[in-house]
Scaffold this active site. Structure first.
Site, PDB file in Angstrom:
ATOM      1  CB  CYS A 118      -0.869   0.064   1.161  1.00 41.37           C
ATOM      2  SG  CYS A 118      -2.309   1.314   1.283  1.00 41.37           S
ATOM      3  CB  CYS A 119       3.693   2.350   2.159  1.00 39.11           C
ATOM      4  SG  CYS A 119       3.213   2.847   3.627  1.00 39.11           S
ATOM      5  CB  CYS A 201      -2.583   6.989   5.900  1.00 44.05           C
ATOM      6  SG  CYS A 201      -1.778   7.144   4.514  1.00 44.05           S
ATOM      7  CB  CYS A 204      -1.188   3.392   8.850  1.00 40.98           C
ATOM      8  SG  CYS A 204      -2.086   2.455   7.416  1.00 40.98           S
ATOM      9  CB  CYS A 227       5.957   5.216   4.727  1.00 39.87           C
ATOM     10  SG  CYS A 227       6.985   6.559   4.459  1.00 39.87           S
TER      11      CYS A 227
HETATM   12  S1  SF4 Z   1       0.326   4.798   5.679  1.00 43.57           S
HETATM   13 FE1  SF4 Z   1      -1.202   2.840   5.495  1.00 43.57          FE
HETATM   14  S2  SF4 Z   1      -2.833   3.816   4.255  1.00 43.57           S
HETATM   15 FE2  SF4 Z   1      -1.187   5.089   3.844  1.00 43.57          FE
HETATM   16  S3  SF4 Z   1      -0.028   4.351   2.162  1.00 43.57           S
HETATM   17 FE3  SF4 Z   1       1.125   3.541   3.888  1.00 43.57          FE
HETATM   18  S4  SF4 Z   1      -0.268   1.531   4.156  1.00 43.57           S
HETATM   19 FE4  SF4 Z   1      -1.439   2.745   2.806  1.00 43.57          FE
END
Ligand code: SF4
Length: 251
Positions: A118-119, A201, A204, A227
């Protein structure tokens, strides 16, 4: 292809600016890199210190943030108040995939199953987009923020992004930043007052309790602590192929 400085240049710059005033370092960066210099901010405490220092040198510096689409409402509102405070426009750089597209391709709430992926999609790839035509990237990371950041240099090469990475606050402490924002009346993200010394985010990040480290609230339930913009399990994070950059325009 942008030409990166040599390792010898970097060594020289690190030697020359270790112990120097941060404003002197920044003035040199602005003069040397000119319009190819960019500041990436997440609107945290040290990010605001660095932004304020730069604004005292020039209001023409490119400032951007990575708009994952999942930042706290407070951060989105704070972005607007920072723009208004300094009279600047801050680029919001979005991922190639919208949240809806990501859900369709990879399932709902990817961050709960594979936060690294996701990151990579929502932060690392947009960072490459943000810097694709820049030579130097200013970042407000500090050595005291976490063990993974303990050895960061003022100047380094980010070969995956093909830029000079500059961390002018590498040797600052949390207390130095607090003193600076107080003495210079710098806007501060209200999330700090609500128990979030570090945030990204909202999906998270949790507030931290007394005695916890600054980044203890990031990715709760996972061993993940970064991240991937700066460090990823001891190696550079994957950079996905770029599609069309999505950079928002001021409404
Ligand atoms: S902090 Fe969480 S929601 Fe944001 S990009 Fe990374 S994994 Fe995805």
């Amino acid at each position: 292809m942008k030409e990166l400085p040599s390792e010898q240049d970097l060594q020289l710059w690190n030697y020359a600016f270790t112990g120097a005033e941060t404003m002197d370092l920044l003035r040199w960066c602005v003069a040397y890199f000119g319009p190819t210099l960019a500041l990436g901010t997440g609107f945290g405490l040290s990010g605001m210190v660095l932004l304020d220092m730069l604004m005292r040198i020039s209001r023409d510096i490119d400032v951007f943030f990575l708009d994952t689409g999942l930042l706290f409402a407070e951060t989105y509102a704070f972005r607007r108040s920072v723009e208004s405070h300094y009279g600047i426009s801050i680029r919001g750089v979005r991922p190639t995939l919208s949240l809806e597209e990501q859900t369709r391709l990879m399932g709902d709430r990817l961050w709960e199953r594979d936060p690294d992926l996701c990151c990579a999609l929502r932060k690392v790839e947009p960072l490459a987009t943000a810097l694709h035509d820049r030579s130097a990237w200013l970042t407000a990371i500090r050595r005291d923020q976490s063990p993974t950041r303990r050895h960061i240099a003022l100047f380094s090469l980010d070969k995956r992004l093909n830029v000079v990475k500059i961390a002018p606050l590498a040797f600052w402490q949390e207390a130095d930043c607090r003193r600076y924002v107080r003495d210079h009346r710098v806007p501060v993200n209200p999330l700090h007052r609500r128990g979030y010394p570090s945030f990204g985010c909202h999906t998270c990040t949790r507030p931290v309790g007394p005695g916890e480290s600054q980044r203890a609230g990031r990715w709760p339930g996972f061993a993940k602590t970064e991240c991937g913009l700066h460090w990823h399990r001891g190696r550079p994070a994957p950079v996905l192929p770029l599609a069309s950059p999505q950079v928002d325009k001021q409404p």
